[in-house]
Design an enzyme around this catalytic site. Structure first.
Site, PDB file in Angstrom:
ATOM      1  CD1 TRP A   1      -2.977  -1.358   0.509  1.00 21.03           C
ATOM      2  CD2 TRP A   1      -1.682  -2.367   2.024  1.00 21.03           C
ATOM      3  NE1 TRP A   1      -3.540  -2.575   0.781  1.00 21.03           N
ATOM      4  CE2 TRP A   1      -2.757  -3.224   1.715  1.00 21.03           C
ATOM      5  CE3 TRP A   1      -0.736  -2.812   2.947  1.00 21.03           C
ATOM      6  CZ2 TRP A   1      -2.923  -4.472   2.285  1.00 21.03           C
ATOM      7  CZ3 TRP A   1      -0.890  -4.060   3.521  1.00 21.03           C
ATOM      8  CH2 TRP A   1      -1.976  -4.885   3.193  1.00 21.03           C
ATOM      9  N   GLY A   2       2.183   1.078  -0.005  1.00 21.44           N
ATOM     10  CA  GLY A   2       3.072   2.233  -0.026  1.00 21.44           C
ATOM     11  C   GLY A   2       3.478   2.730   1.345  1.00 21.44           C
ATOM     12  CB  SER A   3       2.451   1.893   4.759  1.00 21.79           C
ATOM     13  OG  SER A   3       2.740   2.367   6.055  1.00 21.79           O
TER      14      SER A   3
ATOM     15  N   PRO B   1       7.957   1.623   7.406  1.00 26.62           N
ATOM     16  CG  PRO B   1       9.679   0.091   7.879  1.00 26.62           C
ATOM     17  CD  PRO B   1       9.099   0.908   6.773  1.00 26.62           C
TER      18      PRO B   1
ATOM     19  CB  ALA C   1       4.249   5.602   6.938  1.00 25.02           C
ATOM     20  CG  ASP C   2       3.240   0.833   9.084  1.00 22.47           C
ATOM     21  OD1 ASP C   2       2.398   1.463   8.421  1.00 22.47           O
ATOM     22  OD2 ASP C   2       3.660  -0.294   8.766  1.00 22.47           O
ATOM     23  CB  ALA C   3       6.697   4.366  13.761  1.00 25.04           C
TER      24      ALA C   3
ATOM     25  CE  LYS D   1       6.621  27.387  14.028  1.00 22.44           C
ATOM     26  NZ  LYS D   1       5.910  27.909  15.197  1.00 22.44           N
TER      27      LYS D   1
ATOM     28  CG  ASP E   1       3.022  33.410  22.707  1.00 24.69           C
ATOM     29  OD1 ASP E   1       3.454  34.031  23.691  1.00 24.69           O
ATOM     30  OD2 ASP E   1       3.749  32.764  21.947  1.00 24.69           O
TER      31      ASP E   1
END
Length: 458
Positions: free
Chosen positions: A101-103, A105, A107-109, A177, A274
């Site tokens: 699926w293109g994921s 490690p 991306a999973d974390a 930023k 702020d």
């Protein structure tokens, strides 16, 4: 004959995989338990550091992929097993393998909020393929999206607290930023950031820094705003010192108008929370614009809110924080009014609020209902200016005026001071020789007058 890859179904699945039910008939770890490669994935799922080490020492392929293209590193990242992740990487695991699926490690974390695994993977060079706000359908790309390739950082320099930098975009200089891991690795913050951007694109006011767009479809995600080369109010006050009453009131009106616009946003107010000189920028004409009202802390779009955690001085400048925020109580738009009072007094006094105190001690003084002293000559606080400041920093938020009321009061005060009088003061300061010339001329006429009287008396 080489064993065919199986589907490893234990543990968490790919962050990009569609939801699926129980057994799918393609096999699991138990069916091929004799295959050490499948056993490696199983032990990675269990966080069994010794078992994983034993298999790797015996020559098991660290980069074995199951039928979905997933590796033991994918599994360990999903579970957040930092020791296993480190061990796999040290033994040659590919840091950025993609599953079907293109994921990756990483991306999973990120998906499962495994922060230790995220840090380890990034330390070894893993990079997210897409930003957390990435959409799969081009029609869902936000209107404010900027192609990062259009941003030229060739001559980039850091500005404004070191969090923004200058870039060139379509022929103009802009402030950019870049958002850090604390946003991209937290789904709740990403969701709040998405809501913030939807609001930012609607903001249009001459006393509020203009939002130009954002990068959300690739990493790092970025916020792009107009660039104001004259810097912030903090630098201006450091250079100028105490300001004249007309100048202080004129600049205070700029701040109040920008803040009133934010507070009267519909359907819900935008609380800055702020507001301090470093977050107020100067344009080419010297007018002030409110800035950084939502990027670092995420916009508050409700009538009353409460911080999730107590205030720390790393969050913002404590010298301008209202007592209710410091005491971790519920608060509303009046926190900005409190900060405004301190900024206005600082412009007239020419020094920081409670400049002799350590920054950590200042909020405690406010909480004890102690306020900075008025040391400047009384004429600098003429026409009710001191009374307005005292009302704005009142201990009771309900007794502080709104910015709409502050604008009305300041306009009256500015009219009382008088444009002509203010011009004379500035003229003499800008042209001291002219002032000296007037004095000399006055002295000559006085001498001539005395001489004439002496002649007549004789």
């Amino acid at each position: 004959m080489e064993p065919q890859p199986v589907r490893f179904t234990l543990g968490k699945q790919s962050s990009l995989a569609p939801e699926r039910g129980g057994g799918d008939g393609d096999g699991d770890g138990e069916e091929r338990e004799i295959d050490p490669r499948v056993r490696l994935m199983y032990l990675a799922n269990e966080g069994d550091l010794e078992g994983v080490k034993e298999l790797l020492d015996s020559g098991t392929d660290v980069n074995y992929r199951d039928i979905d293209g997933r590796t033991a590193l994918h599994i360990a990242a999903c579970q957040g097993s930092g020791g296993v992740v480190e061990l796999l990487l040290r033994n040659g695991a590919e840091v950025d393998p993609e599953d079907r699926w293109g994921s990756t490690p990483l991306a999973d974390a990120i998906h499962y909020k495994k922060h230790d695994a995220i840090k380890l993977l990034e330390k070894h060079g893993a990079k997210p393929l897409t930003a957390p706000m990435h959409v799969k359908n081009v029609r869902q790309v936000p209107e404010y999206e900027i192609n990062p390739q259009e941003l030229d950082f060739t001559n980039s320099v850091d500005i404004t607290k070191g969090t923004f930098c200058i870039a060139t975009w379509r022929g103009i200089q802009v402030a950019v930023k870049k958002l850090g891991e604390e946003v991209t690795a937290d789904e709740d913050k990403v969701r709040a950031f998405r809501d913030e951007l939807a609001l930012l694109q609607k903001i249009r006011h001459p006393n509020v820094v203009q939002f130009l767009g954002a990068v959300t479809q690739s990493s790092p995600m970025m916020i792009v705003t107009e660039y104001l080369p004259k810097g912030d109010l903090r630098l201006y006050l450091k250079r100028k010192g105490a300001l004249t009453a007309p100048t202080a009131v004129r600049l205070a009106l700029d701040i109040a108008r920008g803040m009133n616009y934010l507070h009267e946003n519909k359907p819900e107010a935008i609380i800055h929370r702020d507001l301090e000189p470093s977050n107020i920028l100067r344009d080419d004409s010297g007018c002030l614009k409110v800035a950084d009202f939502g990027v670092s802390k995420l916009l508050k779009v409700t009538s009353r809110v409460k911080e999730d955690r107590p205030l720390t001085c790393q969050d913002n400048s404590c010298r301008y924080v209202s007592p209710e925020v410091f005491k971790n109580e519920e608060y509303d738009t009046k926190v900005d009014v409190f900060s405004f009072a301190l900024i206005l007094q600082e412009m007239i006094e020419g020094c920081l609020p409670f400049s002799a105190k350590q920054e950590n001690d200042v909020p405690k003084a406010y909480a004890a209902n102690v306020r900075p002293l008025f040391r400047a000559p009384a004429k600098h606080y003429a026409h009710g200016l001191k009374e307005l400041i005292e009302e704005c920093w009142n201990e009771s938020p309900a007794k502080r005026p709104t910015f709409r009321q502050i604008i009305s009061r300041l306009e009256t005060i500015y009219g009382s001071i008088g444009h002509k009088r203010g011009w004379k003061v500035r003229t003499f300061k800008c042209f001291p020789s002219f002032e000296a010339m007037l004095k000399k001329d006055h002295g000559s006429r006085s001498s001539h007058s005395r001489s004439s009287r002496s002649t007549r008396s004789i």
